[in-house]
Scaffold this motif. Structure first.
Motif, mmCIF file in Angstrom:
data_model
loop_
_atom_site.group_PDB
_atom_site.id
_atom_site.type_symbol
_atom_site.label_atom_id
_atom_site.label_comp_id
_atom_site.label_asym_id
_atom_site.label_seq_id
_atom_site.Cartn_x
_atom_site.Cartn_y
_atom_site.Cartn_z
ATOM 1 N N ARG A 113 47.650 29.996 33.907
ATOM 2 C CA ARG A 113 47.909 30.188 35.323
ATOM 3 C C ARG A 113 47.778 31.670 35.665
ATOM 4 N N VAL A 114 47.066 31.936 36.773
ATOM 5 C CA VAL A 114 46.873 33.303 37.253
ATOM 6 C C VAL A 114 47.392 33.385 38.676
ATOM 7 N N LYS A 115 48.372 34.267 38.903
ATOM 8 C CA LYS A 115 48.946 34.439 40.234
ATOM 9 C C LYS A 115 48.570 35.807 40.789
ATOM 10 N N THR A 116 48.120 35.820 42.025
ATOM 11 C CA THR A 116 47.871 37.052 42.768
ATOM 12 C C THR A 116 48.453 36.872 44.163
ATOM 13 N N PRO A 117 48.555 37.955 44.938
ATOM 14 C CA PRO A 117 49.032 37.791 46.315
ATOM 15 C C PRO A 117 48.173 36.847 47.144
ATOM 16 N N GLY A 130 42.376 46.940 43.702
ATOM 17 C CA GLY A 130 43.163 46.227 42.724
ATOM 18 C C GLY A 130 44.372 45.542 43.338
ATOM 19 N N VAL A 131 44.809 44.466 42.696
ATOM 20 C CA VAL A 131 45.984 43.739 43.142
ATOM 21 C C VAL A 131 46.809 43.379 41.911
ATOM 22 N N PRO A 132 48.115 43.175 42.054
ATOM 23 C CA PRO A 132 48.923 42.744 40.910
ATOM 24 C C PRO A 132 48.495 41.356 40.449
ATOM 25 N N ALA A 153 41.761 21.296 36.474
ATOM 26 C CA ALA A 153 41.959 21.360 37.913
ATOM 27 C C ALA A 153 42.388 22.762 38.284
ATOM 28 N N ALA A 154 42.132 23.147 39.531
ATOM 29 C CA ALA A 154 42.455 24.506 39.931
ATOM 30 C C ALA A 154 42.746 24.583 41.411
ATOM 31 N N ALA A 155 43.513 25.563 41.779
ATOM 32 C CA ALA A 155 43.734 25.872 43.177
ATOM 33 C C ALA A 155 42.921 27.099 43.527
ATOM 34 N N ALA A 156 42.799 27.348 44.838
ATOM 35 C CA ALA A 156 42.006 28.493 45.252
ATOM 36 C C ALA A 156 42.635 29.768 44.731
ATOM 37 N N GLY A 157 41.808 30.733 44.309
ATOM 38 C CA GLY A 157 42.329 31.987 43.799
ATOM 39 C C GLY A 157 41.304 32.697 42.961
ATOM 40 N N THR A 158 41.758 33.383 41.907
ATOM 41 C CA THR A 158 40.902 34.178 41.036
ATOM 42 C C THR A 158 39.977 33.288 40.220
#
Length: 384
Positions: free
Chosen positions: A45-49, A32-34, A3-8
């Motif tokens: 898990r991948v977190k971005t702004p 680029g973004v952190p 399962a996934a949430a919206a993002g990268t």
């Protein structure tokens, strides 16, 4: 399974036999973004702004977080890194139907495209594999007397089903309903090294579905019919028929054929040819132990194929067993020299399918190729 949430967009290919995985994190936006990457044994898990993407792994796969290595940035792809995994190595490709159809109880043959009944309530007593197409050439080495099998094609009896590389042979003598050939069938089979059938080029013996007019197979004699595996589903008669998406079924059946043939005959290169004898695709099987787990993020950038079912959903995640192949199309006189070289190579095996299905398969390969990260789409002159 995932399962996934919206993002990268996250792409993970697990190799069961190697117990390793390749992780690709989608190309960041310009400038680029952190990115904060957290790897646990059962999830990633991948977190971005912009948001958070979480990938949960199937129960039979776990990551080894401390093994991460080889981090690099690949233009057009994003971040690449490799890590070790613990995965069950005995996982098998699941076929959409049991090719060795149960030799007990009654079976019904359906047209895969529309669900029309082709053969109803057939009791299969013997379900037997046909010998390989080159077995006749070895008979002289086995026998000290003339070939006892010469000029004796293998005809299935009433309750038989003979299984070839990509087709079934069945006897339709006792069936009240028989598939409608395009024209009156003609008994024009010739003895061959395959010890089954080869038709004269001018014989028109196509077997067509009464409802959707798809080619299901060919009439080989007055009683014997060849049905292609990509066009027919065989199920126990007590089970209700359920439609399987066409592209999903075709690629599953072809993958199953490639895996079984490579294991049985140690061959990894194949030509996919139509019933008209023309080569459509050259295939090179690389491996069959991959598990692909992918979070698509926003799939707007993925090429759509209107002629195929849309199996990709935005902001979705999925996991599936995969067979990795390289391919070259041979339509419109493309790759003629390579195709001729492969056809004359005895180590390369050919699979025959209806010509329309060969084109479907080529479209499926193109669609699957377009969904891969750019760096994985080609190798030398082949497409992946």
């Amino acid at each position: 399974m995932a399962a996934a949430a919206a993002g990268t967009r996250v792409f993970l290919e697990v190799r069961r036999r190697l117990q390793s995985a390749l992780l690709i994190l989608g190309e960041p936006k310009e400038g680029g973004v952190p990115v904060d990457i957290s790897i646990a044994p059962c999830s990633l898990r991948v977190k971005t702004p912009e948001g958070c993407t979480e990938l949960r792994l199937p129960a039979e796969v776990s990551l080894v977080p401390s093994s991460c290595r080889g981090l690099q940035y690949v233009p057009g792809d994003g971040l690449h890194l490799r890590l070790q995994v613990r995965a069950e190595s005995d996982a098998k490709l699941i076929s959409m139907f049991n090719q060795s159809s149960q030799a007990h109880g009654c079976c019904t043959f359906y047209c895969q495209s529309c669900g029309e009944v082709v053969i109803r309530d057939r009791k299969l007593v013997r379900v037997l594999p046909l010998p390989s197409e080159n077995w006749g050439a070895l008979v002289e080495e086995w026998c000290c007397h003339p070939d006892p099998f010469a000029n004796k094609p293998l005809h299935p009896q009433e309750n038989d089903c003979f299984i070839g590389d990509s087709f079934f042979l069945v006897n339709l003598r006792s069936d009240l309903w028989q598939p409608r050939p395009e024209s009156a069938p003609v008994e024009t089979h010739c003895p061959s090294s395959e010890n089954h059938f080869k038709l004269k080029p001018k014989a028109n013996t196509k077997v067509i579905c009464k409802r959707c007019k798809v080619m299901l197979g060919e009439t080989m004699s007055s009683e014997t019919t060849k049905f292609y595996m990509t066009e027919i589903i065989i199920q126990p008669s007590e089970r209700n028929f359920s439609i399987i998406p066409r592209s999903q079924f075709v690629q599953n059946v072809v993958a199953q054929c490639l895996v079984e043939l490579s294991a049985a005959r140690s061959t990894f290169r194949f030509t996919i040819q139509g019933h008209d004898g023309k080569a459509y695709i050259l295939l090179w099987l690389l491996n069959s132990d991959s598990l692909v787990i992918e979070s698509l993020g926003s799939s707007k950038s993925i090429t759509k194929f209107p002629l195929l079912e849309d199996t990709l959903k935005e902001d979705s995640s999925s996991a599936w067993n995969a067979v990795k192949v390289l391919y070259q199309p041979c339509i419109k006189n493309r790759n003629e020299k390579l195709s001729s070289a492969w056809e004359s190579d005895i180590s390369i095996h050919s699979l025959t399918l209806p010509s329309a299905t060969c084109l479907e398969l080529l479209l499926i390969l193109s669609r699957n190729n377009a969904t891969l990260p750019p760096s994985l789409r080609s190798m030398n002159s082949f497409q992946a």
